[in-house]
Design a protein around this motif. Structure first.
Motif, PDB file in Angstrom:
ATOM      1  N   GLN A  52     -24.239  26.939   9.781  1.00  0.00           N
ATOM      2  CA  GLN A  52     -24.086  26.613  11.199  1.00  0.00           C
ATOM      3  C   GLN A  52     -22.622  26.677  11.623  1.00  0.00           C
ATOM      4  N   HIS A  53     -21.729  26.290  10.712  1.00  0.00           N
ATOM      5  CA  HIS A  53     -20.300  26.381  11.010  1.00  0.00           C
ATOM      6  C   HIS A  53     -19.885  27.845  11.204  1.00  0.00           C
ATOM      7  N   ILE A  54     -20.455  28.756  10.416  1.00  0.00           N
ATOM      8  CA  ILE A  54     -20.166  30.187  10.586  1.00  0.00           C
ATOM      9  C   ILE A  54     -20.659  30.678  11.941  1.00  0.00           C
ATOM     10  N   VAL A  55     -21.842  30.236  12.344  1.00  0.00           N
ATOM     11  CA  VAL A  55     -22.387  30.638  13.652  1.00  0.00           C
ATOM     12  C   VAL A  55     -21.483  30.166  14.781  1.00  0.00           C
ATOM     13  N   HIS A  56     -21.011  28.930  14.690  1.00  0.00           N
ATOM     14  CA  HIS A  56     -20.143  28.397  15.747  1.00  0.00           C
ATOM     15  C   HIS A  56     -18.803  29.148  15.785  1.00  0.00           C
ATOM     16  N   GLN A  57     -18.248  29.457  14.638  1.00  0.00           N
ATOM     17  CA  GLN A  57     -16.998  30.225  14.615  1.00  0.00           C
ATOM     18  C   GLN A  57     -17.199  31.624  15.205  1.00  0.00           C
ATOM     19  N   PHE A  58     -18.311  32.259  14.843  1.00  0.00           N
ATOM     20  CA  PHE A  58     -18.610  33.601  15.357  1.00  0.00           C
ATOM     21  C   PHE A  58     -18.780  33.579  16.873  1.00  0.00           C
ATOM     22  N   CYS A  59     -19.505  32.606  17.381  1.00  0.00           N
ATOM     23  CA  CYS A  59     -19.728  32.519  18.832  1.00  0.00           C
ATOM     24  C   CYS A  59     -18.446  32.150  19.578  1.00  0.00           C
ATOM     25  N   ASP A  60     -17.588  31.343  18.953  1.00  0.00           N
ATOM     26  CA  ASP A  60     -16.304  31.029  19.588  1.00  0.00           C
ATOM     27  C   ASP A  60     -15.440  32.286  19.737  1.00  0.00           C
ATOM     28  N   LEU A  61     -15.429  33.111  18.704  1.00  0.00           N
ATOM     29  CA  LEU A  61     -14.663  34.354  18.803  1.00  0.00           C
ATOM     30  C   LEU A  61     -15.288  35.326  19.810  1.00  0.00           C
ATOM     31  N   TYR A  62     -16.612  35.334  19.875  1.00  0.00           N
ATOM     32  CA  TYR A  62     -17.282  36.200  20.859  1.00  0.00           C
ATOM     33  C   TYR A  62     -16.947  35.761  22.289  1.00  0.00           C
ATOM     34  N   GLU A  63     -16.983  34.460  22.532  1.00  0.00           N
ATOM     35  CA  GLU A  63     -16.623  33.954  23.856  1.00  0.00           C
ATOM     36  C   GLU A  63     -15.137  34.179  24.152  1.00  0.00           C
ATOM     37  N   HIS A  64     -14.314  34.097  23.111  1.00  0.00           N
ATOM     38  CA  HIS A  64     -12.894  34.406  23.289  1.00  0.00           C
ATOM     39  C   HIS A  64     -12.707  35.858  23.725  1.00  0.00           C
ATOM     40  N   ALA A  65     -13.437  36.768  23.066  1.00  0.00           N
ATOM     41  CA  ALA A  65     -13.316  38.187  23.406  1.00  0.00           C
ATOM     42  C   ALA A  65     -13.862  38.493  24.795  1.00  0.00           C
ATOM     43  N   ARG A  66     -14.853  37.745  25.228  1.00  0.00           N
ATOM     44  CA  ARG A  66     -15.517  38.092  26.489  1.00  0.00           C
ATOM     45  C   ARG A  66     -14.958  37.344  27.698  1.00  0.00           C
ATOM     46  N   TYR A  67     -14.524  36.099  27.494  1.00  0.00           N
ATOM     47  CA  TYR A  67     -14.151  35.272  28.645  1.00  0.00           C
ATOM     48  C   TYR A  67     -12.717  34.758  28.608  1.00  0.00           C
TER      49      TYR A  67
END
Length: 236
Positions: free
Chosen positions: A151-166
């Motif tokens: 779950q920690h990997i999922v949260h890190q991945f989504c944080d980077l995705y949101e960083h790239a997009r927003y």
């Protein structure tokens, strides 16, 4: 004569008052309709005017579906002959000039589709709508295979995705490489979905052994005796 004239004048005044009231009512109604149509975003003509009720309902149903339509296009071309993204030209690569931040952002947004494709490849029922949040989708889809570290990997991945997009801060090659590493880990986890779905089907309730009739009759008898005892206690 005076009494007759007074009666006629009273009737004339009443009729004139009724007529003026009707005219004012029609005028006010038309003004209200005009203001309503100006402030309204919809069409000024009723939908399906002089048409059947089924046609009106079908038109309204299709209009209501329009806001739900969403599509995530591919931002960067994979091939040079790809016409879907011909308006977004890839930057010229050179040793002196590094790639711009928006290029890594677009690559990250495109690469998420690889993870989604791997999930749908393992289970065709699992697909993400473009309007659905990717964090909740991954947590719900991979919930069975994830522990605390997953779950920690999922949260890190989504944080980077949101960083790239927003996020307005820079998203460069270092962030993109960490994004790719996390995505590869999630792809390896998603490949286990097929084996887990096969095991869950084997252990489904359809293949569980049936109970004996003797067990059912004994349980029914015990329930009946308990109900009788409770009824006796209530009467006392």
């Amino acid at each position: 004569m005076a009494q007759q004239l007074s009666g006629v004048t009273v009737v004339i005044f009443i009729a004139g008052g009724i007529l003026t009231f009707i005219l004012l009512f029609i005028f006010a109604k038309r003004q209200i309709m005009r203001f309503a149509l100006r402030s309204r975003r919809g069409p000024h003509v009723p939908i399906g005017h002089d048409g059947k009720k089924t046609l009106k309902r079908e038109i309204e149903r299709r209009i209501e579906v329009v806001p739900k339509i969403a599509f995530e296009p591919k931002l960067l071309p994979v091939d040079q002959d790809d016409d879907r993204s011909k308006y977004i030209l890839p930057p010229a690569e050179s040793n002196d000039k590094p790639l711009l931040s928006h290029h890594y952002r677009m690559k990250a947004v495109d690469d998420v589709k690889k993870l989604e494709h791997e999930i749908t490849k393992q289970d065709k029922t699992l697909s993400r709508h473009p309007s659905e949040n990717i964090r909740s989708f991954l947590l719900n889809t991979l919930a069975v295979l994830l522990d605390g570290s997953g779950q920690h990997i999922v949260h890190q991945f989504c944080d980077l995705y949101e960083h790239a997009r927003y996020d307005p801060n820079e998203f460069l090659d270092e962030e993109y490489q960490s994004f790719i590493r996390l995505m590869k880990k999630l792809i390896d986890i998603a490949k286990l979905l097929k084996s887990y779905s096969g095991e869950s089907r084997k252990n489904s309730p359809n293949k569980t052994p049936t109970r004996n009739n003797n067990m059912r009759t004994s349980t029914n008898d015990t329930l009946r005796t308990k109900d009788r005892d409770s009824n006796r206690l209530k009467v006392v």
